[in-house]
Write an enzyme that holds these catalytic residues in place. Structure first.
Site, PDB file in Angstrom:
ATOM      1  N   GLY A  68      45.654  43.622  53.576  1.00 36.74           N
ATOM      2  CA  GLY A  68      46.923  43.795  52.833  1.00 36.74           C
ATOM      3  C   GLY A  68      47.849  42.767  53.368  1.00 36.74           C
ATOM      4  O   GLY A  68      47.777  42.134  54.598  1.00 36.74           O
ATOM      5  N   GLY A 102      45.609  44.637  46.587  1.00 30.07           N
ATOM      6  CA  GLY A 102      45.440  43.375  47.389  1.00 30.07           C
ATOM      7  C   GLY A 102      44.481  43.717  48.410  1.00 30.07           C
ATOM      8  O   GLY A 102      44.638  42.866  49.472  1.00 30.07           O
ATOM      9  N   LYS A 135      33.363  39.047  59.816  1.00 24.53           N
ATOM     10  CA  LYS A 135      34.050  39.550  60.833  1.00 24.53           C
ATOM     11  C   LYS A 135      33.423  39.952  62.253  1.00 24.53           C
ATOM     12  O   LYS A 135      33.632  39.654  63.425  1.00 24.53           O
ATOM     13  CB  LYS A 135      34.997  40.793  60.604  1.00 24.53           C
ATOM     14  CG  LYS A 135      35.911  40.515  59.468  1.00 24.53           C
ATOM     15  CD  LYS A 135      36.535  41.559  58.755  1.00 24.53           C
ATOM     16  CE  LYS A 135      37.506  41.338  57.696  1.00 24.53           C
ATOM     17  NZ  LYS A 135      37.801  42.590  56.845  1.00 24.53           N
TER      18      LYS A 135
HETATM   19  N1  HSE Z   1      38.956  42.713  51.956  1.00 20.50           N
HETATM   20  C1  HSE Z   1      39.054  42.835  53.280  1.00 20.50           C
HETATM   21  C2  HSE Z   1      39.172  44.081  53.571  1.00 20.50           C
HETATM   22  C3  HSE Z   1      40.446  42.065  53.534  1.00 20.50           C
HETATM   23  O1  HSE Z   1      39.125  44.932  52.723  1.00 20.50           O
HETATM   24  O2  HSE Z   1      39.033  44.647  54.846  1.00 20.50           O
HETATM   25  C4  HSE Z   1      40.969  42.069  54.861  1.00 20.50           C
HETATM   26  O3  HSE Z   1      39.952  41.154  55.599  1.00 20.50           O
END
Ligand code: HSE
Length: 439
Positions: free
Chosen positions: A307, A192, A210
């Site tokens: 997660g 996940g 981000k």
């Molecule tokens: N897919 C993203 C990661 C989930 O692996 O960081 C959290 O933003």
């Protein structure tokens, strides 16, 4: 002292989307109900309406269930909308409608904030409500709150972070256990961590979303995801991880943002970092961000970055923040979404070829006398100093030359790479990885 029943204010939460984030949020509100109640005393947060395409209401133990998330937004009983759908299309419509209906919104959707955040932040402000998105960046680490509030007295010079858990998990497994990229990616999906479209993780888009959000809040400028330079990890080879280790470095996928002289760098790419750096020890699904600011210097924030529980921790913290806000509050008294009441709109965002960095180069050559001299001669012609060189035998007539350069402008480095690739004895494209410096 606890509140009497008549003092109790119930805040009804509607959750749109019941995947990892939506379900995780609901589970955490139930699991930590008594702690949350103690933090809020006379306010009770409760999930009353969930929208999901596939599951039925009885599964959730909530009053209402819909397949259409707009029904959650239109539900007059819902006070706060949690957008946990992800992606841009429906999620964008849901958030716009909720803000326009003067409902506070919490979202974990970094793609949405990075892409449409300027419009949504304005819409929230016009409607006198709040749009919170702590969970959009670095999962459970409250990095946005730190940038907006904890470091509010500082000028932020730069920040650098490991901000994609899936990518870090893959690099850690490749480096420590020489496992195949595709195999580790499948595992991250099953756990996940990965995005619905995992190319967002491995090609750097997720980290760039981000980074754009953090840079905007750190420097007080409108979101500029479209100007972020993006390179992923899918073409990294085990050889490079191994050679970097031999030179005293590891390879991490970093997001770097820097402001100096009104010029901003925003870039996401694999980077060599010295094994002594704190970020070098951040393994697995962990995220970490170093923020350098004046006067405080460097501070480090680390924790689980992906997660259900990490993300839900940040979503619920936003819900608690909203629950604590007075019912009606003037914009002057709330923390601005992007950290500053006035944003600077004319910072120059640097093209990647204008940045200065040190570089790792790997050059695959035929093993002839004079090859090394040809390469170092070209470096000299372009006035690029060499910091370290190693040579590795690859096969019978073929060697790999690995060079670490000193600081140079990327455009100049690209010119020398083009000339190196034109040498007869060079067999394939030169591998180039930037070396991160934390000065
Ligand atoms: N897919 C993203 C990661 C989930 O692996 O960081 C959290 O933003």
């Amino acid at each position: 002292m606890s509140a009497s029943t008549s003092d109790l204010r119930v805040l009804k939460v509607g959750i749109c989307g019941y995947g990892t984030v939506g379900r995780g949020t609901h589970d955490l509100l139930v699991k930590n109900e008594s702690t949350i109640a103690r933090r809020l005393d006379c306010i009770h947060l409760t999930v009353t309406h969930v929208a999901s395409r596939s599951l039925s209401g009885t599964v959730f133990g909530v009053g209402k269930w819909s397949t259409d998330p707009i029904e959650v937004v239109n539900d007059p009983e819902v006070d706060i909308v949690v957008e946990a759908i992800g992606g841009l299309g429906t999620a964008f419509e849901v958030v716009k409608k909720a803000l326009s209906a003067k409902k506070n919104v919490v979202t974990a959707n970094k793609a949405l904030i990075a892409t449409h955040g300027n419009e949504l932040v304005n819409l929230a402000s016009e409607n006198g409500v709040r749009l919170l998105f702590e969970s959009a960046v670095a999962g459970g680490i409250p990095i946005l709150k730190c940038l907006r509030e904890g470091l509010a007295a500082n000028n932020i010079n730069w920040l650098a972070g490991i901000i994609n858990g899936t990518g870090n998990y893959i690099l850690t497994e490749m480096g420590n256990r020489q496992r195949l990229f595709s195999e580790v990616l499948r595992e991250a999906q099953a756990l996940g961590y990965a995005e619905a479209d995992p190319s967002f993780d491995v090609e750097g888009t997720d980290a760039a979303h981000k980074l754009a959000i953090m840079a905007s809040i750190a420097f007080g400028m409108p979101l500029a995801f479209d100007k972020t330079y993006i390179e992923g990890i899918s073409s990294l080879e085990l050889d490079d991880i191994k050679y970097a280790n031999e030179l005293g470095y590891c390879i991490k996928h970093l997001g770097i943002a820097r402001l100096s002289d009104q010029r901003v760098q925003m870039r996401v790419h694999p980077s060599l970092i010295s094994s002594d750096e704190l970020l070098a020890s951040v393994d697995g699904v962990g995220n970490a961000v170093v923020v350098n600011a004046d006067p405080i210097g460097s501070t480090l924030y680390s924790g689980p970055g992906a997660g259900a529980e990490a993300t839900a921790s940040a979503v619920v913290a936003d819900l608690i923040d909203l629950a604590r806000s007075p019912r009606s509050i003037s914009q002057a008294h709330i923390v601005p979404s992007l950290g500053f009441s006035r944003l600077v709109t004319d910072f120059e965002i640097l093209d990647i070829d204008k940045i200065e960095s040190e570089y790792y180069l790997r050059i695959n050559v035929e093993d002839h006398v004079g090859v090394m001299a040809n390469i170092t001669g070209l470096m000299e012609k372009f006035e690029i100093s060499i910091d370290a060189v190693i040579q590795k035998e690859k096969s019978k007539n073929c060697v790999q030359i690995v060079i670490l350069t000193q600081m140079c402008v990327e455009q100049v480095l690209n010119s020398v790479i083009a000339e190196i690739e034109n040498l007869k004895s060079v067999r394939s494209s030169v591998v180039r990885i930037r070396v991160a410096s934390f000065e």
